[in-house]
Enzyme design. Structure first.
Site, mmCIF file in Angstrom:
data_model
loop_
_atom_site.group_PDB
_atom_site.id
_atom_site.type_symbol
_atom_site.label_atom_id
_atom_site.label_comp_id
_atom_site.label_asym_id
_atom_site.label_seq_id
_atom_site.Cartn_x
_atom_site.Cartn_y
_atom_site.Cartn_z
ATOM 1 N N HIS A 26 0.847 -1.192 0.000
ATOM 2 C CA HIS A 26 0.000 0.000 0.000
ATOM 3 C C HIS A 26 0.887 1.248 0.000
ATOM 4 O O HIS A 26 2.125 1.160 0.001
ATOM 5 C CB HIS A 26 -1.010 -0.014 1.147
ATOM 6 C CG HIS A 26 -0.402 -0.123 2.520
ATOM 7 N ND1 HIS A 26 0.498 0.779 3.008
ATOM 8 C CD2 HIS A 26 -0.591 -1.045 3.506
ATOM 9 C CE1 HIS A 26 0.843 0.433 4.238
ATOM 10 N NE2 HIS A 26 0.209 -0.673 4.562
ATOM 11 N N HIS A 82 3.728 1.534 2.617
ATOM 12 C CA HIS A 82 4.971 0.823 2.266
ATOM 13 C C HIS A 82 5.716 1.613 1.185
ATOM 14 O O HIS A 82 6.934 1.728 1.194
ATOM 15 C CB HIS A 82 4.677 -0.571 1.694
ATOM 16 C CG HIS A 82 3.918 -1.482 2.609
ATOM 17 N ND1 HIS A 82 2.712 -2.033 2.281
ATOM 18 C CD2 HIS A 82 4.206 -1.942 3.852
ATOM 19 C CE1 HIS A 82 2.289 -2.808 3.266
ATOM 20 N NE2 HIS A 82 3.179 -2.767 4.244
ATOM 21 N N CYS A 130 1.152 -10.140 20.840
ATOM 22 C CA CYS A 130 0.348 -9.480 19.811
ATOM 23 C C CYS A 130 0.789 -10.030 18.460
ATOM 24 O O CYS A 130 1.950 -9.860 18.071
ATOM 25 C CB CYS A 130 0.523 -7.963 19.850
ATOM 26 S SG CYS A 130 -0.242 -7.174 18.405
ATOM 27 N N CYS A 151 1.985 -7.254 15.958
ATOM 28 C CA CYS A 151 3.384 -6.807 16.111
ATOM 29 C C CYS A 151 4.341 -7.981 15.988
ATOM 30 O O CYS A 151 5.543 -7.790 15.880
ATOM 31 C CB CYS A 151 3.639 -6.210 17.490
ATOM 32 S SG CYS A 151 2.722 -4.739 17.880
ATOM 33 N N CYS A 189 -3.309 -3.673 22.386
ATOM 34 C CA CYS A 189 -2.041 -3.248 21.779
ATOM 35 C C CYS A 189 -2.234 -1.838 21.228
ATOM 36 O O CYS A 189 -3.192 -1.591 20.487
ATOM 37 C CB CYS A 189 -1.668 -4.210 20.654
ATOM 38 S SG CYS A 189 -0.461 -3.492 19.520
ATOM 39 N N HIS A 230 -2.188 -1.979 17.219
ATOM 40 C CA HIS A 230 -3.194 -2.741 16.468
ATOM 41 C C HIS A 230 -4.590 -2.693 17.084
ATOM 42 O O HIS A 230 -5.550 -3.196 16.499
ATOM 43 C CB HIS A 230 -2.723 -4.189 16.276
ATOM 44 C CG HIS A 230 -1.480 -4.257 15.451
ATOM 45 N ND1 HIS A 230 -0.217 -4.274 15.997
ATOM 46 C CD2 HIS A 230 -1.313 -4.233 14.108
ATOM 47 C CE1 HIS A 230 0.683 -4.295 15.028
ATOM 48 N NE2 HIS A 230 0.052 -4.261 13.872
ATOM 49 N N LYS A 242 -6.117 6.997 9.647
ATOM 50 C CA LYS A 242 -5.160 5.901 9.581
ATOM 51 C C LYS A 242 -5.650 4.932 8.506
ATOM 52 O O LYS A 242 -6.847 4.679 8.400
ATOM 53 C CB LYS A 242 -5.127 5.209 10.948
ATOM 54 C CG LYS A 242 -3.944 4.317 11.102
ATOM 55 C CD LYS A 242 -3.838 3.718 12.472
ATOM 56 C CE LYS A 242 -2.822 2.583 12.351
ATOM 57 N NZ LYS A 242 -2.669 1.799 13.528
ATOM 58 N N LYS A 292 -7.899 -1.711 6.781
ATOM 59 C CA LYS A 292 -8.815 -2.529 5.983
ATOM 60 C C LYS A 292 -10.239 -2.291 6.444
ATOM 61 O O LYS A 292 -11.157 -2.243 5.636
ATOM 62 C CB LYS A 292 -8.460 -4.011 6.138
ATOM 63 C CG LYS A 292 -7.295 -4.402 5.265
ATOM 64 C CD LYS A 292 -7.196 -5.919 5.131
ATOM 65 C CE LYS A 292 -5.876 -6.281 4.483
ATOM 66 N NZ LYS A 292 -5.169 -7.350 5.125
HETATM 67 N N1 MSP Z 1 8.361 -6.754 8.711
HETATM 68 C C1 MSP Z 1 8.454 -5.658 9.606
HETATM 69 C C2 MSP Z 1 9.756 -4.914 9.446
HETATM 70 C C3 MSP Z 1 10.995 -5.723 9.612
HETATM 71 S S1 MSP Z 1 12.408 -4.763 9.300
HETATM 72 C C4 MSP Z 1 13.699 -5.768 9.719
HETATM 73 C C5 MSP Z 1 7.295 -4.691 9.371
HETATM 74 N N2 MSP Z 1 6.644 -4.825 8.213
HETATM 75 S S2 MSP Z 1 5.390 -3.919 7.754
HETATM 76 O O1 MSP Z 1 5.009 -4.404 6.462
HETATM 77 O O2 MSP Z 1 4.399 -3.901 8.764
HETATM 78 O O3 MSP Z 1 5.947 -2.460 7.627
HETATM 79 C C6 MSP Z 1 7.036 -2.191 6.776
HETATM 80 C C7 MSP Z 1 7.418 -0.732 6.842
HETATM 81 O O4 MSP Z 1 6.336 0.034 6.309
HETATM 82 C C8 MSP Z 1 7.644 -0.244 8.277
HETATM 83 O O5 MSP Z 1 8.790 0.576 8.336
HETATM 84 C C9 MSP Z 1 6.403 0.568 8.574
HETATM 85 O O6 MSP Z 1 6.627 1.628 9.453
HETATM 86 C C10 MSP Z 1 6.078 1.096 7.176
HETATM 87 N N3 MSP Z 1 4.679 1.486 7.081
HETATM 88 C C11 MSP Z 1 3.571 0.699 7.180
HETATM 89 N N4 MSP Z 1 2.469 1.496 7.085
HETATM 90 C C12 MSP Z 1 2.842 2.793 6.924
HETATM 91 C C13 MSP Z 1 2.185 4.006 6.705
HETATM 92 N N5 MSP Z 1 0.870 4.108 6.702
HETATM 93 N N6 MSP Z 1 2.950 5.107 6.472
HETATM 94 C C14 MSP Z 1 4.320 5.048 6.394
HETATM 95 N N7 MSP Z 1 4.968 3.920 6.613
HETATM 96 C C15 MSP Z 1 4.264 2.793 6.986
HETATM 97 O O7 MSP Z 1 7.077 -3.845 10.201
#
Ligand code: MSP
Length: 519
Positions: A19, A22, A127, A130, A145, A148, A300, A303
């Site tokens: 999304h 990411h 959790c 997390c 949490c 979440h 935020k 889903k």
């Molecule tokens: N798998 C772990 C990270 C392991 S690193 C050794 C994880 N994955 S995640 O898919 O949940 O998130 C990946 C990255 O995307 C994280 O740095 C997280 O902060 C970032 N983001 C997820 N949603 C986000 C937003 N809405 N906005 C900006 N970044 C976000 O955590």
């Protein structure tokens, strides 16, 4: 001056599709990477996917496929999205890659032998969002949490634990001694506070509760719990080996210059990861930069609200041929380390104003005047040192300083302010009026000054908007791959530069009715 540069992103959980959150991080990191590529010869950018754990296991089960099948499908979607966004990574690591799994097992055994990992019977609050045990102090008022919003499960298991507390004092000292270690600096206190209450952490789960993970080599009843697996990617991806037989890439690029991650996982990076490295006797990364989160229309993304948007859908809705507009918007959406917001309306307004009206139009109208008054030719007498050159020099040095602290939003503002100044310069000097008065040399000088500045603007904006910058370079006939150290006062030489047919707008205004219609 650094010789080698290594930057990483968080590796994404692949239990869903990518999304815009990411995408924000990958774009952020790619912009930093492309900037440093203009300053340093040897650069490496690692990204990837985090593929083990209970969430993947459950999602795959619900879909009636194996976890590996789910990971294959979804990690391909992440790769496809990064491709679409021109994320120029050097390597994409998957935590299911064989070399990674093997090295993680070796790391675990090494820490076990060292006594930094020990077995312990434990009851705690887990959790699954997390993928971690939570400290009761971290829960919100309803006992949920805080990230979440769900009640953690009470889990009782015999697990392996890592002696995090052994490294507490060293980590505190390191953070205090190195103000650039946690960026932006305001996050350091948050970490120091978290360090006050740390306990040893669970680093394995019983296979009876989580099957989808890397097995502990010396104890197949346990799987290595996600964080030690995931965090290790930063060194396994380069070719780290526990016996010291490292690959050339590891020798060349470790320690990382920047780990770019979201604020939600700063604790794992600035405490857990650092302690693991200390335990392994591996050098520490130089900086960890925590960015904020992107909200959608101030909500935020979730889903349940149904507001999760993908980079692909934004590209499609606005019929974007290249990702530059989205990249630029993302880079400027959040003040250094704070949260930012995406809305269709803001997106359209921001890129139309900065990329089309401000930067694109300036180049376009200046080139057109050069054709109209001088048949597209730069004459020797137009070339002179001028105010804009001094300003560009100053901006380049400011931009470099801001990138050293990962503040790409402030750097973008600096660049766009320079474009504003150039627009003001054109309006004040009015080259069309000079031409009318037949002051041709003066007119030519003004046009030269602006076009010469646009070379530097293109080089500065390239990390954000590589396609626009390439189009600027094509029209101004210079190599967009120049290093910043190759920037000189006067970049354009005398001679024929362009003709009417060669001039094209570098960025067309987003004229989509979409944003208005969708509301
Ligand atoms: N798998 C772990 C990270 C392991 S690193 C050794 C994880 N994955 S995640 O898919 O949940 O998130 C990946 C990255 O995307 C994280 O740095 C997280 O902060 C970032 N983001 C997820 N949603 C986000 C937003 N809405 N906005 C900006 N970044 C976000 O955590």
């Amino acid at each position: 001056m650094m010789e080698n540069f290594y930057i990483t992103t968080a590796i994404d959980y692949v239990n869903g599709a990518p999304h815009i959150g990411h995408a924000f991080e990958k774009i952020y990191t790619d912009i930093l990477f492309r900037h440093f590529k203009k300053r340093i010869d040897n650069v490496f950018f690692l990204t990837g996917s985090d593929e083990h754990g209970i969430k993947i296991q459950k999602t795959a089960k619900a879909a009636g496929i194996t976890p590996k099948e789910l990971c294959d499908i979804n990690s391909a979607q992440f790769k496809e999205a990064w491709n679409l966004l021109d994320i120029n990574y050097s390597k994409f690591i998957r935590t299911t890659d064989e070399y990674h799994e093997k090295t993680v097992q070796d790391i675990f055994e090494k820490l076990l032998q060292k006594g930094d990992i020990y077995k312990h019977n434990y009851t705690g609050l887990y959790c699954s969002g997390c993928e971690t045990f939570l400290n009761p102090k971290d829960l919100d008022a309803e006992g949920n949490c805080p990230i979440h919003g769900k009640k953690p499960e009470e889990v009782s298991e015999e697990n392996y634990f890592f002696k995090l507390t052994k490294y507490k004092e060293r980590i505190i000292e390191h953070i205090k001694k190195n103000p650039e270690f946690i960026l932006p600096e305001f996050r350091a206190n948050e970490v120091l506070n978290q360090l006050e209450n740390i306990e040893d952490i669970s680093v394995s789960r019983a296979k009876s509760s989580v099957e989808w993970g890397i097995e502990v080599k010396s104890d197949p009843t346990q799987v290595i719990y996600v964080w030690i697996d995931a965090l290790s990617n930063y060194i396994t991806g380069l070719g780290y080996s526990v016996d010291g037989n490292h690959s050339d890439n590891f020798k060349k690029f470790w320690p990382a210059n920047f780990h770019i991650i979201g604020k939600d996982i700063l604790k794992f990076h600035s405490i857990y990861w650092i302690a693991i490295l200390m335990a392994l006797d591996v050098e520490l990364p130089k900086s960890i930069y925590a960015h904020g989160w992107i909200t959608i229309d101030k909500n935020k993304m979730s889903k349940s609200i149904g507001n999760v948007i993908s980079p692909k859908s934004v590209m499609k809705d606005f019929a974007l041929e290249t990702p530059d507009a989205l990249r630029y918007f993302m880079a400027t959406a959040a003040v250094n380390g704070k949260d930012g917001n995406y809305s269709d309306v803001d997106f359209k307004e921001k890129v139309n104003a900065d990329l089309a009206n401000n930067m694109g139009n300036l180049l376009n109208r200046t080139l057109n005047m050069l054709v109209k008054y001088f048949d597209g030719e730069i004459k020797e007498e137009f070339i002179s040192d001028n105010e804009l050159n001094k300003k560009a020099e100053k901006v380049l040095s400011e931009v470099e300083k801001l990138f050293d602290k990962c503040d790409i939003q402030a750097a973008a503002n600096c660049i766009i302010n320079l474009v504003d100044e150039a627009n003001k310069y054109v309006n004040d000097t009015a080259p069309w009026a000079l031409a009318k008065e037949e002051k041709m040399e003066e007119c030519g000088k003004v046009l030269y000054n602006v076009l010469n500045l646009m070379v530097k603007i293109a080089l500065l904006i390239e990390p954000y908007c590589p396609n626009i910058a390439q189009s600027m370079a094509n029209q101004l006939k210079f190599d967009i791959n120049l290093k910043y150290s190759e920037i000189r006062a006067n970049m354009l030489k005398a001679g024929k530069l362009t003709s009417k047919e060669e001039i094209i707008p570098v960025f067309l205004r987003l004229d989509s009715e979409f944003a208005a219609n969708k509301k």
